[in-house]
Scaffold this motif. Structure first.
Motif, PDB file in Angstrom:
ATOM      1  N   GLU A  20     -16.688 -19.798  32.170  1.00 49.76           N
ATOM      2  CA  GLU A  20     -17.600 -19.223  33.158  1.00 49.76           C
ATOM      3  C   GLU A  20     -18.962 -19.900  33.022  1.00 49.76           C
ATOM      4  O   GLU A  20     -19.264 -20.476  31.961  1.00 49.76           O
ATOM      5  CB  GLU A  20     -17.729 -17.717  32.913  1.00 49.76           C
ATOM      6  N   PRO A  21     -19.810 -19.805  34.039  1.00 46.36           N
ATOM      7  CA  PRO A  21     -21.143 -20.421  33.947  1.00 46.36           C
ATOM      8  C   PRO A  21     -21.930 -19.957  32.724  1.00 46.36           C
ATOM      9  O   PRO A  21     -22.663 -20.739  32.115  1.00 46.36           O
ATOM     10  CB  PRO A  21     -21.827 -19.997  35.250  1.00 46.36           C
ATOM     11  N   ARG A  22     -21.740 -18.704  32.305  1.00 42.38           N
ATOM     12  CA  ARG A  22     -22.484 -18.188  31.148  1.00 42.38           C
ATOM     13  C   ARG A  22     -22.063 -18.839  29.835  1.00 42.38           C
ATOM     14  O   ARG A  22     -22.710 -18.645  28.807  1.00 42.38           O
ATOM     15  CB  ARG A  22     -22.335 -16.678  31.056  1.00 42.38           C
ATOM     16  N   ASP A  23     -21.007 -19.656  29.857  1.00 46.12           N
ATOM     17  CA  ASP A  23     -20.548 -20.340  28.653  1.00 46.12           C
ATOM     18  C   ASP A  23     -21.262 -21.671  28.429  1.00 46.12           C
ATOM     19  O   ASP A  23     -20.981 -22.380  27.455  1.00 46.12           O
ATOM     20  CB  ASP A  23     -19.030 -20.575  28.720  1.00 46.12           C
ATOM     21  N   ALA A  24     -22.196 -22.000  29.317  1.00 46.55           N
ATOM     22  CA  ALA A  24     -22.912 -23.273  29.206  1.00 46.55           C
ATOM     23  C   ALA A  24     -23.626 -23.407  27.859  1.00 46.55           C
ATOM     24  O   ALA A  24     -23.678 -24.498  27.282  1.00 46.55           O
ATOM     25  CB  ALA A  24     -23.905 -23.427  30.355  1.00 46.55           C
ATOM     26  N   HIS A  59     -11.814 -26.196  34.829  1.00 47.50           N
ATOM     27  CA  HIS A  59     -11.149 -25.513  35.948  1.00 47.50           C
ATOM     28  C   HIS A  59     -10.224 -26.448  36.717  1.00 47.50           C
ATOM     29  O   HIS A  59      -9.272 -25.987  37.346  1.00 47.50           O
ATOM     30  CB  HIS A  59     -12.195 -24.906  36.896  1.00 47.50           C
ATOM     31  N   ASP A  60     -10.500 -27.745  36.660  1.00 49.01           N
ATOM     32  CA  ASP A  60      -9.699 -28.727  37.394  1.00 49.01           C
ATOM     33  C   ASP A  60      -8.431 -29.130  36.659  1.00 49.01           C
ATOM     34  O   ASP A  60      -7.548 -29.750  37.242  1.00 49.01           O
ATOM     35  CB  ASP A  60     -10.529 -29.985  37.678  1.00 49.01           C
ATOM     36  N   ARG A  61      -8.320 -28.822  35.378  1.00 43.77           N
ATOM     37  CA  ARG A  61      -7.179 -29.289  34.584  1.00 43.77           C
ATOM     38  C   ARG A  61      -5.845 -28.758  35.113  1.00 43.77           C
ATOM     39  O   ARG A  61      -4.877 -29.503  35.203  1.00 43.77           O
ATOM     40  CB  ARG A  61      -7.351 -28.884  33.132  1.00 43.77           C
ATOM     41  N   LEU A  62      -5.784 -27.488  35.458  1.00 45.75           N
ATOM     42  CA  LEU A  62      -4.525 -26.911  35.938  1.00 45.75           C
ATOM     43  C   LEU A  62      -4.127 -27.476  37.296  1.00 45.75           C
ATOM     44  O   LEU A  62      -3.002 -27.961  37.446  1.00 45.75           O
ATOM     45  CB  LEU A  62      -4.616 -25.383  35.959  1.00 45.75           C
ATOM     46  N   PRO A  63      -5.013 -27.487  38.308  1.00 47.63           N
ATOM     47  CA  PRO A  63      -4.605 -28.065  39.592  1.00 47.63           C
ATOM     48  C   PRO A  63      -4.245 -29.553  39.498  1.00 47.63           C
ATOM     49  O   PRO A  63      -3.424 -30.042  40.270  1.00 47.63           O
ATOM     50  CB  PRO A  63      -5.816 -27.868  40.504  1.00 47.63           C
ATOM     51  N   ALA A  76     -14.478  -8.622  21.269  1.00 42.98           N
ATOM     52  CA  ALA A  76     -15.401  -7.484  21.299  1.00 42.98           C
ATOM     53  C   ALA A  76     -16.589  -7.720  22.223  1.00 42.98           C
ATOM     54  O   ALA A  76     -17.043  -6.795  22.891  1.00 42.98           O
ATOM     55  CB  ALA A  76     -15.898  -7.174  19.887  1.00 42.98           C
ATOM     56  N   THR A  77     -17.076  -8.961  22.286  1.00 45.77           N
ATOM     57  CA  THR A  77     -18.298  -9.246  23.048  1.00 45.77           C
ATOM     58  C   THR A  77     -18.063 -10.096  24.287  1.00 45.77           C
ATOM     59  O   THR A  77     -18.935 -10.187  25.144  1.00 45.77           O
ATOM     60  CB  THR A  77     -19.315  -9.987  22.164  1.00 45.77           C
ATOM     61  N   ASP A  78     -16.917 -10.741  24.372  1.00 49.00           N
ATOM     62  CA  ASP A  78     -16.560 -11.710  25.414  1.00 49.00           C
ATOM     63  C   ASP A  78     -17.436 -12.968  25.365  1.00 49.00           C
ATOM     64  O   ASP A  78     -17.438 -13.767  26.286  1.00 49.00           O
ATOM     65  CB  ASP A  78     -16.576 -11.092  26.816  1.00 49.00           C
ATOM     66  N   GLU A  79     -18.161 -13.174  24.270  1.00 41.39           N
ATOM     67  CA  GLU A  79     -18.952 -14.394  24.102  1.00 41.39           C
ATOM     68  C   GLU A  79     -18.021 -15.553  23.779  1.00 41.39           C
ATOM     69  O   GLU A  79     -17.167 -15.457  22.892  1.00 41.39           O
ATOM     70  CB  GLU A  79     -19.953 -14.231  22.957  1.00 41.39           C
ATOM     71  N   ALA A  80     -18.161 -16.656  24.497  1.00 40.27           N
ATOM     72  CA  ALA A  80     -17.346 -17.846  24.230  1.00 40.27           C
ATOM     73  C   ALA A  80     -17.741 -18.444  22.888  1.00 40.27           C
ATOM     74  O   ALA A  80     -18.924 -18.599  22.583  1.00 40.27           O
ATOM     75  CB  ALA A  80     -17.522 -18.865  25.340  1.00 40.27           C
ATOM     76  N   VAL A  81     -16.717 -18.788  22.083  1.00 39.49           N
ATOM     77  CA  VAL A  81     -16.954 -19.364  20.766  1.00 39.49           C
ATOM     78  C   VAL A  81     -16.286 -20.724  20.606  1.00 39.49           C
ATOM     79  O   VAL A  81     -16.530 -21.428  19.624  1.00 39.49           O
ATOM     80  CB  VAL A  81     -16.483 -18.417  19.639  1.00 39.49           C
ATOM     81  N   GLY A  82     -15.439 -21.108  21.557  1.00 46.16           N
ATOM     82  CA  GLY A  82     -14.734 -22.376  21.454  1.00 46.16           C
ATOM     83  C   GLY A  82     -13.838 -22.624  22.647  1.00 46.16           C
ATOM     84  O   GLY A  82     -13.961 -21.968  23.689  1.00 46.16           O
TER      85      GLY A  82
END
Length: 182
Positions: A20-24, A59-63, A76-82
């Motif tokens: 997601e954009p918040r994972d930048a 996002h383009d990898r699957l298509p 618990a937090t949904d924060e991206a870690v990897g």
């Protein structure tokens, strides 16, 4: 037939989900890592444009038929870690490859092993996947120990297997095969 959408996989303590954009911020944090940009498509610049391009590529990898790229998030937090992926270029032969990375600030908390266990369980729910494999540099003990904890077996050492930066590196190859009930 492989799924045409990226599922959300709950496997506490992690969640595998779309980037997601918040994972930048995570991508920026690993841009300066000495290894991750050399062996992945994470940009070494960390510039906003390069980070945005990285997120879009996931996002383009699957298509594009390359496979599934998941953000590894703390459940618990949904924060991206990897990041972890299931790469399907050899799926016609029943083989898929996985690889993963964890941001430096999130290492040594079990995220890699939990993400690999989640991805492995999901991948083997797909009839097309009969063998999963991954490649790890011999010095990367944390990564190969995570694979071993998940039941992957080391098959051998592939000499000069992959270019990492300006040099070729040896890689251990690990695999897990589908267990068929007789």
């Amino acid at each position: 037939m492989l799924p045409d959408h990226l599922p959300r996989i709950e496997h506490p303590p992690v969640r595998l989900r779309a980037f997601e954009p918040r994972d930048a911020g995570l991508v920026v944090s690993v841009a300066g890592d000495p290894l991750i940009p050399l062996i992945t498509t994470v940009p070494s610049s960390g510039s906003p444009a390069d980070v945005q391009a990285y997120l879009e590529r996931q996002h383009d990898r699957l298509p594009a038929g390359q496979g599934y790229s998941f953000a590894i998030a703390d459940a618990a937090t949904d924060e991206a870690v990897g990041q972890i992926g299931l790469w399907t270029s050899e799926i016609a032969a029943g083989r898929a490859t996985t690889g993963y990375w964890i941001g430096g600030a999130h290492r040594r908390r079990g995220h890699a092993g939990a993400a690999l266990a989640a991805l492995t369980d999901w991948a083997f729910s797909l009839p097309e996947v009969e063998r999963l494999q991954l490649h790890v540099e011999p010095w990367n003990e944390a990564s190969w120990r995570a694979a071993e904890r998940c039941g992957y077996q080391r098959e051998g050492l592939l000499r000069s297997w992959q270019r990492v930066g300006a040099e070729r590196r040896d890689m251990y190859v690990y695999s897990m095969v589908r267990q068929w009930d007789p």
